[in-house]
Motif scaffolding. Sequence first.
Motif, PDB file in Angstrom:
ATOM      1  N   VAL A 224       0.873  -1.171   0.000  1.00 55.19           N
ATOM      2  CA  VAL A 224       0.000   0.000   0.000  1.00 55.19           C
ATOM      3  C   VAL A 224       0.907   1.217   0.000  1.00 55.19           C
ATOM      4  CG1 VAL A 224      -1.708   1.345   1.263  1.00 55.19           C
ATOM      5  CG2 VAL A 224      -1.890  -1.146   1.208  1.00 55.19           C
ATOM      6  N   ALA A 225       0.715   2.121  -0.912  1.00 54.82           N
ATOM      7  CA  ALA A 225       1.615   3.282  -1.020  1.00 54.82           C
ATOM      8  C   ALA A 225       0.934   4.551  -0.541  1.00 54.82           C
ATOM      9  CB  ALA A 225       2.074   3.451  -2.461  1.00 54.82           C
ATOM     10  N   LEU A 226       1.613   5.278   0.282  1.00 56.16           N
ATOM     11  CA  LEU A 226       1.186   6.615   0.686  1.00 56.16           C
ATOM     12  C   LEU A 226       2.106   7.619   0.013  1.00 56.16           C
ATOM     13  CD1 LEU A 226       0.576   6.051   4.486  1.00 56.16           C
ATOM     14  CD2 LEU A 226      -1.066   5.927   2.628  1.00 56.16           C
ATOM     15  N   VAL A 227       1.532   8.558  -0.710  1.00 56.73           N
ATOM     16  CA  VAL A 227       2.344   9.432  -1.551  1.00 56.73           C
ATOM     17  C   VAL A 227       2.399  10.845  -0.979  1.00 56.73           C
ATOM     18  CG1 VAL A 227       2.577  10.433  -3.842  1.00 56.73           C
ATOM     19  CG2 VAL A 227       1.779   8.077  -3.593  1.00 56.73           C
ATOM     20  N   ALA A 228       3.592  11.353  -0.853  1.00 54.04           N
ATOM     21  CA  ALA A 228       3.789  12.753  -0.483  1.00 54.04           C
ATOM     22  C   ALA A 228       4.356  13.482  -1.691  1.00 54.04           C
ATOM     23  CB  ALA A 228       4.755  12.869   0.685  1.00 54.04           C
ATOM     24  N   VAL A 229       3.682  14.541  -2.115  1.00 55.47           N
ATOM     25  CA  VAL A 229       4.078  15.253  -3.328  1.00 55.47           C
ATOM     26  C   VAL A 229       4.666  16.611  -2.970  1.00 55.47           C
ATOM     27  CG1 VAL A 229       3.271  16.237  -5.490  1.00 55.47           C
ATOM     28  CG2 VAL A 229       2.308  14.083  -4.674  1.00 55.47           C
TER      29      VAL A 229
ATOM     30  N   ALA B  56       6.322   8.841 -12.544  1.00 57.15           N
ATOM     31  CA  ALA B  56       7.206   7.777 -12.067  1.00 57.15           C
ATOM     32  C   ALA B  56       6.779   6.425 -12.623  1.00 57.15           C
ATOM     33  CB  ALA B  56       7.209   7.762 -10.541  1.00 57.15           C
ATOM     34  N   SER B  57       5.472   6.219 -12.730  1.00 59.99           N
ATOM     35  CA  SER B  57       4.967   4.939 -13.218  1.00 59.99           C
ATOM     36  C   SER B  57       5.276   4.704 -14.689  1.00 59.99           C
ATOM     37  CB  SER B  57       3.449   4.858 -12.999  1.00 59.99           C
ATOM     38  OG  SER B  57       2.793   5.921 -13.692  1.00 59.99           O
ATOM     39  N   GLU B  58       5.665   5.764 -15.413  1.00 57.01           N
ATOM     40  CA  GLU B  58       5.950   5.650 -16.841  1.00 57.01           C
ATOM     41  C   GLU B  58       7.443   5.622 -17.138  1.00 57.01           C
ATOM     42  OE1 GLU B  58       4.049   9.199 -18.078  1.00 57.01           O
ATOM     43  OE2 GLU B  58       2.017   8.381 -17.983  1.00 57.01           O
ATOM     44  N   ARG B  59       8.271   5.719 -16.096  1.00 56.28           N
ATOM     45  CA  ARG B  59       9.720   5.770 -16.301  1.00 56.28           C
ATOM     46  C   ARG B  59      10.353   4.434 -15.934  1.00 56.28           C
ATOM     47  NH1 ARG B  59      11.906  10.187 -12.680  1.00 56.28           N
ATOM     48  NH2 ARG B  59      13.798   9.781 -13.866  1.00 56.28           N
TER      49      ARG B  59
ATOM     50  N   ASP C  76       6.628  16.505  -7.735  1.00 58.54           N
ATOM     51  CA  ASP C  76       5.635  16.645  -8.797  1.00 58.54           C
ATOM     52  C   ASP C  76       5.851  17.989  -9.481  1.00 58.54           C
ATOM     53  OD1 ASP C  76       3.425  16.549 -10.431  1.00 58.54           O
ATOM     54  OD2 ASP C  76       1.993  17.041  -8.843  1.00 58.54           O
ATOM     55  N   PRO C  77       6.964  18.157 -10.189  1.00 59.59           N
ATOM     56  CA  PRO C  77       7.287  19.473 -10.749  1.00 59.59           C
ATOM     57  C   PRO C  77       6.289  19.995 -11.763  1.00 59.59           C
ATOM     58  CG  PRO C  77       8.777  17.801 -11.610  1.00 59.59           C
ATOM     59  CD  PRO C  77       7.998  17.156 -10.505  1.00 59.59           C
ATOM     60  N   ASP C  78       5.548  19.107 -12.430  1.00 61.71           N
ATOM     61  CA  ASP C  78       4.568  19.605 -13.400  1.00 61.71           C
ATOM     62  C   ASP C  78       3.177  19.755 -12.789  1.00 61.71           C
ATOM     63  OD1 ASP C  78       3.777  16.987 -13.169  1.00 61.71           O
ATOM     64  OD2 ASP C  78       4.125  16.446 -15.275  1.00 61.71           O
ATOM     65  N   ALA C  79       3.071  19.498 -11.469  1.00 62.86           N
ATOM     66  CA  ALA C  79       1.833  19.734 -10.722  1.00 62.86           C
ATOM     67  C   ALA C  79       0.617  19.040 -11.324  1.00 62.86           C
ATOM     68  CB  ALA C  79       1.569  21.240 -10.598  1.00 62.86           C
ATOM     69  N   ASP C  80       0.821  17.809 -11.812  1.00 59.39           N
ATOM     70  CA  ASP C  80      -0.313  17.065 -12.358  1.00 59.39           C
ATOM     71  C   ASP C  80      -0.922  16.116 -11.339  1.00 59.39           C
ATOM     72  OD1 ASP C  80       1.641  15.130 -12.181  1.00 59.39           O
ATOM     73  OD2 ASP C  80       1.380  14.362 -14.219  1.00 59.39           O
ATOM     74  N   GLY C  81      -0.440  16.167 -10.102  1.00 58.54           N
ATOM     75  CA  GLY C  81      -0.985  15.318  -9.057  1.00 58.54           C
ATOM     76  C   GLY C  81      -0.344  13.956  -8.953  1.00 58.54           C
ATOM     77  N   ALA C  82       0.636  13.662  -9.804  1.00 57.08           N
ATOM     78  CA  ALA C  82       1.332  12.371  -9.774  1.00 57.08           C
ATOM     79  C   ALA C  82       2.828  12.608  -9.626  1.00 57.08           C
ATOM     80  CB  ALA C  82       1.054  11.577 -11.057  1.00 57.08           C
ATOM     81  N   ILE C  83       3.483  11.741  -8.870  1.00 56.44           N
ATOM     82  CA  ILE C  83       4.924  11.869  -8.657  1.00 56.44           C
ATOM     83  C   ILE C  83       5.676  11.585  -9.948  1.00 56.44           C
ATOM     84  CG2 ILE C  83       6.893  10.712  -7.563  1.00 56.44           C
ATOM     85  CD1 ILE C  83       5.341  10.539  -5.029  1.00 56.44           C
ATOM     86  N   GLU C  84       6.641  12.450 -10.255  1.00 58.41           N
ATOM     87  CA  GLU C  84       7.513  12.225 -11.408  1.00 58.41           C
ATOM     88  C   GLU C  84       8.826  11.547 -10.997  1.00 58.41           C
ATOM     89  OE1 GLU C  84       4.445  13.869 -12.810  1.00 58.41           O
ATOM     90  OE2 GLU C  84       5.533  15.307 -11.582  1.00 58.41           O
ATOM     91  N   THR C  85       9.330  11.877  -9.828  1.00 56.31           N
ATOM     92  CA  THR C  85      10.600  11.324  -9.366  1.00 56.31           C
ATOM     93  C   THR C  85      10.504  10.974  -7.892  1.00 56.31           C
ATOM     94  OG1 THR C  85      11.805  12.722 -10.938  1.00 56.31           O
ATOM     95  CG2 THR C  85      13.093  11.706  -9.178  1.00 56.31           C
ATOM     96  N   TYR C  86      10.886   9.752  -7.530  1.00 51.79           N
ATOM     97  CA  TYR C  86      10.926   9.366  -6.128  1.00 51.79           C
ATOM     98  C   TYR C  86      12.143   9.995  -5.451  1.00 51.79           C
ATOM     99  CZ  TYR C  86       7.594   5.608  -7.282  1.00 51.79           C
ATOM    100  OH  TYR C  86       6.511   4.900  -7.698  1.00 51.79           O
ATOM    101  N   THR C  87      11.966  10.427  -4.216  1.00 48.78           N
ATOM    102  CA  THR C  87      13.085  10.937  -3.427  1.00 48.78           C
ATOM    103  C   THR C  87      13.350  10.078  -2.200  1.00 48.78           C
ATOM    104  OG1 THR C  87      11.574  12.409  -2.231  1.00 48.78           O
ATOM    105  CG2 THR C  87      12.702  13.315  -4.175  1.00 48.78           C
TER     106      THR C  87
ATOM    107  N   PHE D 295      11.207   0.487  -7.648  1.00 50.64           N
ATOM    108  CA  PHE D 295      11.907   0.641  -8.922  1.00 50.64           C
ATOM    109  C   PHE D 295      10.942   0.748 -10.092  1.00 50.64           C
ATOM    110  CE2 PHE D 295      15.979  -0.791  -7.024  1.00 50.64           C
ATOM    111  CZ  PHE D 295      16.770   0.207  -7.536  1.00 50.64           C
ATOM    112  N   GLY D 296       9.659   0.813  -9.808  1.00 50.26           N
ATOM    113  CA  GLY D 296       8.683   1.036 -10.862  1.00 50.26           C
ATOM    114  C   GLY D 296       8.261  -0.202 -11.618  1.00 50.26           C
ATOM    115  N   VAL D 297       8.521  -1.383 -11.065  1.00 51.70           N
ATOM    116  CA  VAL D 297       8.097  -2.612 -11.736  1.00 51.70           C
ATOM    117  C   VAL D 297       6.577  -2.702 -11.679  1.00 51.70           C
ATOM    118  CG1 VAL D 297       8.211  -5.130 -11.717  1.00 51.70           C
ATOM    119  CG2 VAL D 297      10.245  -3.787 -11.179  1.00 51.70           C
TER     120      VAL D 297
END
Length: 329
Positions: A7-12, A178-181, A267-278, A304-306
């Motif tokens: 279960v993932a909790l996302v902080a943007v 992130a899910s597309e990279r 979320d640098p493009d502010a689309d509500g989805a993470i682009e890069t994990y930190t 790792f995005g699998v």
Amino acid sequence: MDRRTAVALVAVALVTVSGCSAASEAVGELGDQRHPFADETVAVAVDGTDRERALTRDALTYWESHAAEYAGFETEFRLVDPGETPTTAGPIVEVRFVETVGDCGDTDYSAGCAPRINATTRVDWPATVRVQRGFDDDSTRLVAMHEVGHLLGRSHDDAPRDVMRHERALATLPRPNASERPVPWNDSTLTVAVRGEGLSDAERAAYREEVAYAVAYVGEGADGTVPANVSVDVVDDPETADVVVEPVASAECRPDAGSCARVEGTDPDADGAIETYTRVEILLVDLDREAASWHVARQLLVAFGVDEAAIPARLADATYDERRGAWHG
């Protein structure tokens, strides 16, 4: 599939950058001198794309409507045609869209830079404005408005605050999520550490061994699901690690025994989805330590995005005994 595994909790976090005004040379006393833009038509040349030119026009239009209210004088702007060399004897501005603005006054990094001009400022025309490209329309327009405000004499403490405020959260143009990279991190080498304030040295060493086994499996490619250029190292310091594994008795993200991951990213493009994990925190919730390597390996693949459908069979479904060690046999 074992329903207790992820279960993932996302902080943007948005990228925060600032606008800046370059130092300008002031001469003489104010006296009866007026701002060089007052009641003038200012020629503005734009070194940028058609999109950037249109957004600059929006910024100029804003100040044509608000200069009297905030700067104390009327002014107009004339956007010169591409390739045209302004011949007017009045004030001339050149807006350049650049990849990196660099330093501006006392600021090392800024999204834009312009001289702050007032009635006593000596200016070598054209006055140059630099705007970093790569932001979305709203953010680019805001940076341009901010910098034109400096040209009109506005400082970071002046009205309108929604335009002139120094620190801003700006969104970039759309980027792959992130899910597309292939690897959703900035670096293909990750560090993993064990954290647990209540663990004895012996318990910590035992969990570290479990983590090391999972890390070795992922580092070897995890049955072909992890790119060959990816590497994972076990380290001692959880404060600096990219991934932290922590055994806990209970957690909000797990109603029962198992594991879950808390993911932080930008979320640098502010689309509500993470682009890069930190950072990723893997919580082992009320879990038998001997099953830890199974859960850690599975959560690392998620980190790792699998894709869910690509999770190896040995991690996609397993009996309790298999999760305690037989999964890697």
